[in-house]
Scaffold this motif. Structure first.
Motif, PDB file in Angstrom:
ATOM      1  N   ILE A   1       0.838  -1.185   0.000  1.00  0.00           N
ATOM      2  CA  ILE A   1       0.000   0.000   0.000  1.00  0.00           C
ATOM      3  C   ILE A   1       0.880   1.245   0.000  1.00  0.00           C
ATOM      4  CG2 ILE A   1      -0.218   0.092   2.506  1.00  0.00           C
ATOM      5  CD1 ILE A   1      -3.163   1.045   1.962  1.00  0.00           C
ATOM      6  N   VAL A   2       0.449   2.236  -0.750  1.00  0.00           N
ATOM      7  CA  VAL A   2       1.134   3.522  -0.783  1.00  0.00           C
ATOM      8  C   VAL A   2       0.340   4.549   0.024  1.00  0.00           C
ATOM      9  CG1 VAL A   2       1.917   5.409  -2.253  1.00  0.00           C
ATOM     10  CG2 VAL A   2       2.139   3.038  -3.036  1.00  0.00           C
ATOM     11  N   ALA A   3      -0.964   4.613  -0.273  1.00  0.00           N
ATOM     12  CA  ALA A   3      -1.816   5.569   0.427  1.00  0.00           C
ATOM     13  C   ALA A   3      -3.262   5.136   0.271  1.00  0.00           C
ATOM     14  CB  ALA A   3      -1.636   6.977  -0.135  1.00  0.00           C
ATOM     15  N   ALA A   4      -4.086   5.536   1.222  1.00  0.00           N
ATOM     16  CA  ALA A   4      -5.512   5.248   1.163  1.00  0.00           C
ATOM     17  C   ALA A   4      -6.277   6.442   1.707  1.00  0.00           C
ATOM     18  CB  ALA A   4      -5.845   3.987   1.968  1.00  0.00           C
TER      19      ALA A   4
ATOM     20  N   THR B   1       0.716  12.766  -1.687  1.00  0.00           N
ATOM     21  CA  THR B   1      -0.584  13.201  -1.175  1.00  0.00           C
ATOM     22  C   THR B   1      -1.692  12.538  -1.979  1.00  0.00           C
ATOM     23  OG1 THR B   1       0.315  15.366  -0.538  1.00  0.00           O
ATOM     24  CG2 THR B   1      -2.080  15.150  -0.671  1.00  0.00           C
ATOM     25  N   ILE B   2      -2.600  11.874  -1.270  1.00  0.00           N
ATOM     26  CA  ILE B   2      -3.754  11.263  -1.915  1.00  0.00           C
ATOM     27  C   ILE B   2      -4.956  12.181  -1.751  1.00  0.00           C
ATOM     28  CG2 ILE B   2      -4.412   9.932   0.154  1.00  0.00           C
ATOM     29  CD1 ILE B   2      -5.309   7.673  -1.763  1.00  0.00           C
ATOM     30  N   SER B   3      -5.783  12.248  -2.780  1.00  0.00           N
ATOM     31  CA  SER B   3      -6.994  13.050  -2.718  1.00  0.00           C
ATOM     32  C   SER B   3      -8.050  12.400  -3.601  1.00  0.00           C
ATOM     33  CB  SER B   3      -6.727  14.490  -3.167  1.00  0.00           C
ATOM     34  OG  SER B   3      -6.279  14.519  -4.505  1.00  0.00           O
ATOM     35  N   ARG B   4      -9.283  12.826  -3.450  1.00  0.00           N
ATOM     36  CA  ARG B   4     -10.350  12.272  -4.277  1.00  0.00           C
ATOM     37  C   ARG B   4     -11.380  13.349  -4.567  1.00  0.00           C
ATOM     38  NH1 ARG B   4     -12.923   7.402  -1.090  1.00  0.00           N
ATOM     39  NH2 ARG B   4     -14.381   7.375  -2.838  1.00  0.00           N
ATOM     40  N   ASP B   5     -12.071  13.163  -5.675  1.00  0.00           N
ATOM     41  CA  ASP B   5     -13.159  14.046  -6.080  1.00  0.00           C
ATOM     42  C   ASP B   5     -14.330  13.143  -6.425  1.00  0.00           C
ATOM     43  OD1 ASP B   5     -14.968  15.726  -7.326  1.00  0.00           O
ATOM     44  OD2 ASP B   5     -13.423  16.942  -8.263  1.00  0.00           O
TER      45      ASP B   5
ATOM     46  N   ASN C   1     -15.744  11.168  -9.793  1.00  0.00           N
ATOM     47  CA  ASN C   1     -15.420   9.732  -9.716  1.00  0.00           C
ATOM     48  C   ASN C   1     -13.923   9.499  -9.913  1.00  0.00           C
ATOM     49  OD1 ASN C   1     -18.137   9.292  -9.429  1.00  0.00           O
ATOM     50  ND2 ASN C   1     -18.452   8.615 -11.537  1.00  0.00           N
ATOM     51  N   ALA C   2     -13.129  10.245  -9.199  1.00  0.00           N
ATOM     52  CA  ALA C   2     -11.687  10.171  -9.404  1.00  0.00           C
ATOM     53  C   ALA C   2     -10.927  10.220  -8.093  1.00  0.00           C
ATOM     54  CB  ALA C   2     -11.231  11.307 -10.309  1.00  0.00           C
ATOM     55  N   VAL C   3      -9.764   9.613  -8.122  1.00  0.00           N
ATOM     56  CA  VAL C   3      -8.836   9.687  -7.001  1.00  0.00           C
ATOM     57  C   VAL C   3      -7.455   9.988  -7.580  1.00  0.00           C
ATOM     58  CG1 VAL C   3      -8.374   7.198  -6.985  1.00  0.00           C
ATOM     59  CG2 VAL C   3      -8.012   8.529  -4.909  1.00  0.00           C
ATOM     60  N   TYR C   4      -6.665  10.730  -6.829  1.00  0.00           N
ATOM     61  CA  TYR C   4      -5.386  11.201  -7.327  1.00  0.00           C
ATOM     62  C   TYR C   4      -4.257  10.861  -6.353  1.00  0.00           C
ATOM     63  CZ  TYR C   4      -8.811  14.018  -9.842  1.00  0.00           C
ATOM     64  OH  TYR C   4      -9.897  14.421 -10.575  1.00  0.00           O
ATOM     65  N   LEU C   5      -3.057  10.812  -6.884  1.00  0.00           N
ATOM     66  CA  LEU C   5      -1.872  10.646  -6.053  1.00  0.00           C
ATOM     67  C   LEU C   5      -0.812  11.619  -6.554  1.00  0.00           C
ATOM     68  CD1 LEU C   5      -0.647   8.986  -3.694  1.00  0.00           C
ATOM     69  CD2 LEU C   5       0.449   7.562  -5.456  1.00  0.00           C
ATOM     70  N   GLN C   6      -0.580  12.668  -5.781  1.00  0.00           N
ATOM     71  CA  GLN C   6       0.468  13.625  -6.096  1.00  0.00           C
ATOM     72  C   GLN C   6       1.763  13.122  -5.487  1.00  0.00           C
ATOM     73  OE1 GLN C   6       0.393  16.537  -7.988  1.00  0.00           O
ATOM     74  NE2 GLN C   6       2.610  16.505  -7.705  1.00  0.00           N
ATOM     75  N   MET C   7       2.763  12.927  -6.332  1.00  0.00           N
ATOM     76  CA  MET C   7       4.033  12.378  -5.881  1.00  0.00           C
ATOM     77  C   MET C   7       5.133  13.403  -6.109  1.00  0.00           C
ATOM     78  SD  MET C   7       3.688   8.466  -7.288  1.00  0.00           S
ATOM     79  CE  MET C   7       3.854   8.946  -9.004  1.00  0.00           C
ATOM     80  N   ASN C   8       5.718  13.857  -5.036  1.00  0.00           N
ATOM     81  CA  ASN C   8       6.802  14.835  -5.097  1.00  0.00           C
ATOM     82  C   ASN C   8       8.097  14.229  -4.568  1.00  0.00           C
ATOM     83  OD1 ASN C   8       4.928  16.799  -5.983  1.00  0.00           O
ATOM     84  ND2 ASN C   8       4.467  17.397  -3.882  1.00  0.00           N
TER      85      ASN C   8
END
Length: 124
Positions: A47-50, A69-73, A77-84
């Motif tokens: 797992i990375v993020a939930a 950073t994980i986020s959802r809208d 109907n979407a989920v995102y993973l911002q990777m820095n």
């Protein structure tokens, strides 16, 4: 049944950023917890993020805390993973997953639907 399609993977230099997206289609986007997992060659899926349905609860692997950073809208109907601040060790296939209930702290067994994965390669 819910179909999940990931996008946004690619090749990036160490220290760079990527944003992964996961689009859900099919049945109403009523799933609870959404998660991002990754699997590197020769390693188990981890797992990375939930994130919970409301977005108020999140959980991150220790290796990505402070960088991802994980986020959802839910309206989209979407989920995102911002990777820095990406590292070579972040190289893996990244999968989006959806669970009908559960907790952000549970493992992959609770997830009912999975995407096909998107490759993230970080060059050192």
């Amino acid at each position: 049944q819910v179909q999940l399609v990931e996008s946004g993977g690619g090749l990036v230099q160490a220290g760079g950023s990527l944003r992964l997206s996961c689009a859900a289609s099919g049945r109403t986007f009523s799933f609870g917890v959404m998660g991002w997992f990754r699997q590197a060659p020769g390693k188990e899926r981890e797992i990375v993020a939930a994130i919970s349905w409301s977005g108020s609860s999140t959980n991150y692997a220790d290796s990505v805390k402070g960088r991802f950073t994980i986020s959802r809208d839910n309206a989209k109907n979407a989920v995102y993973l911002q990777m820095n601040s990406l590292k070579f060790t972040d190289t893996a296939v990244y999968y989006c997953a959806a669970a009908k209930g559960g907790s952000v702290y549970y493992g992959p067994a609770q997830y009912d639907s999975w995407g096909q994965g998107t490759q993230v390669t970080v060059s050192s």
